[in-house]
Structure formats: C-alpha cells, structure tokens
Enzyme design. Sequence first.
Site, PDB file in Angstrom:
ATOM      1  N   ASP A  84       0.860  -1.178   0.000  1.00 57.98           N
ATOM      2  CA  ASP A  84       0.000   0.000   0.000  1.00 57.98           C
ATOM      3  C   ASP A  84       0.900   1.233   0.000  1.00 57.98           C
ATOM      4  O   ASP A  84       1.619   1.490   0.964  1.00 57.98           O
ATOM      5  CB  ASP A  84      -0.892  -0.025   1.246  1.00 57.98           C
ATOM      6  CG  ASP A  84      -1.920   1.085   1.261  1.00 57.98           C
ATOM      7  OD1 ASP A  84      -1.698   2.143   0.631  1.00 57.98           O
ATOM      8  OD2 ASP A  84      -2.953   0.911   1.937  1.00 57.98           O
ATOM      9  N   HIS A  85       0.853   1.998  -1.070  1.00 52.50           N
ATOM     10  CA  HIS A  85       1.744   3.142  -1.222  1.00 52.50           C
ATOM     11  C   HIS A  85       1.446   4.257  -0.224  1.00 52.50           C
ATOM     12  O   HIS A  85       2.262   5.165  -0.046  1.00 52.50           O
ATOM     13  CB  HIS A  85       1.686   3.681  -2.658  1.00 52.50           C
ATOM     14  CG  HIS A  85       3.011   4.120  -3.172  1.00 52.50           C
ATOM     15  ND1 HIS A  85       3.518   5.370  -2.962  1.00 52.50           N
ATOM     16  CD2 HIS A  85       3.958   3.441  -3.874  1.00 52.50           C
ATOM     17  CE1 HIS A  85       4.704   5.468  -3.518  1.00 52.50           C
ATOM     18  NE2 HIS A  85       4.996   4.305  -4.082  1.00 52.50           N
ATOM     19  N   ARG A  86       0.321   4.199   0.443  1.00 49.89           N
ATOM     20  CA  ARG A  86       0.046   5.183   1.495  1.00 49.89           C
ATOM     21  C   ARG A  86       0.905   4.927   2.726  1.00 49.89           C
ATOM     22  O   ARG A  86       1.082   5.807   3.559  1.00 49.89           O
ATOM     23  CB  ARG A  86      -1.432   5.148   1.892  1.00 49.89           C
ATOM     24  CG  ARG A  86      -2.364   5.563   0.761  1.00 49.89           C
ATOM     25  CD  ARG A  86      -3.809   5.361   1.146  1.00 49.89           C
ATOM     26  NE  ARG A  86      -4.063   3.937   1.373  1.00 49.89           N
ATOM     27  CZ  ARG A  86      -5.206   3.454   1.857  1.00 49.89           C
ATOM     28  NH1 ARG A  86      -6.189   4.274   2.185  1.00 49.89           N
ATOM     29  NH2 ARG A  86      -5.366   2.159   2.007  1.00 49.89           N
TER      30      ARG A  86
END
Length: 169
Positions: free
Chosen positions: A139-141
């Site tokens: 998850d790039h967040r």
Amino acid sequence: VVKAAAQALAQMPGLNASLSGSDAVEVHTRVHIGLAVGTDEGLLVPVIEHANTKSLRVLAQERREIVEAARSGRMRSGERATFTVSNLAMFGVTSFTAVINPPEAAILALGAILPQVRAGDDGLSISIRRMMNATLSADHRLTDGVAGARFLAAFKAALESRETLEGWL
C-alpha cells in the site's frame, strides 16, 4: 517462509505497519503473520502471533494447527495479522499479485517451487535449480517500492543462507 518473512519484517518495520484511522500509520512492534487460507466459505486469514520470536519447529506446528482450524471451521479469533502471506503453489501457479489485506501495509505472494534453468556463477555453465517466485504487493500510502525491494532482498537472503537456516533449527 513464515520465519524468513518475520525476520525480514524485523529488518524493515515499515512493512509491518497498518493504516489507523484515515491517514495515521501505526508501525507494529509485534510481528503477527497471517496465512491466506482458501475454504469452502471463502478466504480466511488465521494468524501466527509473535512469529518473529518463535523457532522454526514451533512455527511449523502452529501453521499446521491454524490452517487445519480454518479449513475445518474451528478458527479461533485472536490478534489481527500485521502482515499476510498468500500461497497458490497447490494450484500450480508460479506467480501472482496478491490483494493487500487492509489495513496491512503489504502482502507476500508465493508461487510453486519448480525446476528452472539458471546460469552458473561462472556465466558459462547452466544448472537446473528449484526456484520459487515471491511477489510483494504494498500500500503506497504506508510504504514505497524501495522498502518493498529491501524486504524482498532480506527475505531472499534469509531463505538462501545455509547459516541462517541452520540457526533456525
């Protein structure tokens, strides 16, 4: 595999994290590895708690127990996974992209171990070696590709090191 993933997570704690609330990142000090298990009722994720503190023998025993419990409908509730491992080798799948189990930062996808032709260390010879593909979805967040690559490198190093494997026994 669970031991190698737990060890790699200890080196890359940013992947042992989850999204808390709308945008707060919680980095976990405990390593709870979830195992994606397909059942007649759908996908379940039983958890091996504190996987980073357990011996290989204990991890193997717990894995057998929780997978059987999930498949037989006796899965106990407990801690939530901080990271999940998914394996489709039993279907002959060699590589796939696993879907992240929210709110976790990442999931590791494992394919079947199959013989493959590889170049020798000298660059002139070839050999046939049993190989497994491992793919990380993140998850790039919560993380980025560099952290994912470092995790995969640590995971690979743990599995390929004779000294590491002997130390786990």
